[in-house]
Design an enzyme around this catalytic site. Structure first.
Site, PDB file in Angstrom:
ATOM      1  N   ASP A  17      45.299  51.802  38.370  1.00 61.27           N
ATOM      2  CA  ASP A  17      43.904  51.891  37.944  1.00 61.27           C
ATOM      3  C   ASP A  17      43.422  53.327  38.109  1.00 61.27           C
ATOM      4  OD1 ASP A  17      41.242  50.812  37.299  1.00 61.27           O
ATOM      5  OD2 ASP A  17      40.811  51.197  39.414  1.00 61.27           O
ATOM      6  N   ASP A  19      39.393  54.653  38.071  1.00 57.86           N
ATOM      7  CA  ASP A  19      38.160  54.804  38.843  1.00 57.86           C
ATOM      8  C   ASP A  19      38.242  54.046  40.163  1.00 57.86           C
ATOM      9  OD1 ASP A  19      36.488  56.248  36.815  1.00 57.86           O
ATOM     10  OD2 ASP A  19      36.859  54.414  35.671  1.00 57.86           O
ATOM     11  N   ASP A 179      41.719  48.903  42.982  1.00 57.82           N
ATOM     12  CA  ASP A 179      40.726  49.006  44.044  1.00 57.82           C
ATOM     13  C   ASP A 179      39.728  47.865  44.058  1.00 57.82           C
ATOM     14  OD1 ASP A 179      39.449  50.009  41.592  1.00 57.82           O
ATOM     15  OD2 ASP A 179      37.797  50.563  42.915  1.00 57.82           O
TER      16      ASP A 179
END
Length: 234
Positions: A17, A19, A179
């Site tokens: 991922d 961001d 995240d």
């Protein structure tokens, strides 16, 4: 905290991922969103408020922000808001963000193990690619897919399944690193093992409650994963 997956030696590839995992982009989101809200004659939002809204795509961010501010029909204003947001985000992209400590070391460890890497984000591709180049991360990835690359975004499994097809790897042997619950849910549905970082954006919810196989406090800890140096691609 070391990853608790039993062994990394059977991995074929990894999906990462962007961001909240590789780059702390909250400042970019806050700046672009508040410039957009100002054009719409709406008040600005604080960092903590914006952090709870990001992660499900830029359109969702705009709709959530307008709804939070009492806009009676956010969907009707979305086309104007989206055009303004695209203009502002392209201008600020990368200017208010920084690579997380340990991110480069983690990517290097995965690459040194011979794993092909793909970046899969809900950020529009036109924002994701320039950001990766600006932060010196683009060279790690053989594929980059944004939130507009497929018909559906994470937490739907489609982006991960399509990325595995592009990589030529089995989902069960393709690691997802993210995240948030979006990454955990997508990985579970796609059949990918998943490691989540503890420092990212998870809509204000405890990351330990999201689906995961392991939690790490830094991507640099991936270099400690048993078997990573003996990855078998076959």
């Amino acid at each position: 905290m070391k990853p608790t997956l039993r062994n990394a030696s059977q991995l074929q590839a990894a999906i990462i991922d962007l961001d909240g995992t590789l780059v702390d982009t909250l400042g970019d989101f806050v700046e672009a969103l508040n410039r957009t809200l100002a054009e719409l004659h709406l008040p600005a939002l604080g960092r903590a408020q914006v952090e709870r809204m990001i992660g499900k795509g830029s359109e969702n961010l705009l709709l959530s922000a307008m709804a939070h501010l009492g806009e009676p029909d956010p969907a009707a204003r979305l086309p104007v808001a989206w055009a303004a947001y695209q203009r502002h985000y392209l201008h600020v992209n990368g200017r208010f963000s920084q690579v997380f400590d340990g991110a480069l070391a983690g990517l290097q460890a995965l690459r040194d193990a011979g794993l092909p890497l793909a970046c899969v984000t809900n950020k529009p591709l036109a924002f994701a690619q320039p950001l990766l180049h600006d932060k010196g991360l683009a060279g790690f990835f053989s594929h980059v897919f944004g939130g507009d690359s497929f018909e559906r975004k994470k937490p739907d499994p489609l982006p991960l399944l399509k990325t595995c097809e592009a990589l030529g790897t089995a989902p069960a042997r393709t690691l997802m690193v993210g995240d948030s619950q979006n990454d955990g849910l997508a990985a579970r549905a796609a059949g990918c093992p998943v490691v989540l970082v503890t420092y990212g954006y998870n809509h204000g919810e405890p990351i330990a409650e999201a689906p995961h196989d392991a939690l790490v406090d830094s991507l640099a800890q991936l270099s400690e994963w048993p078997g990573l140096a003996n990855v078998q691609r076959a």
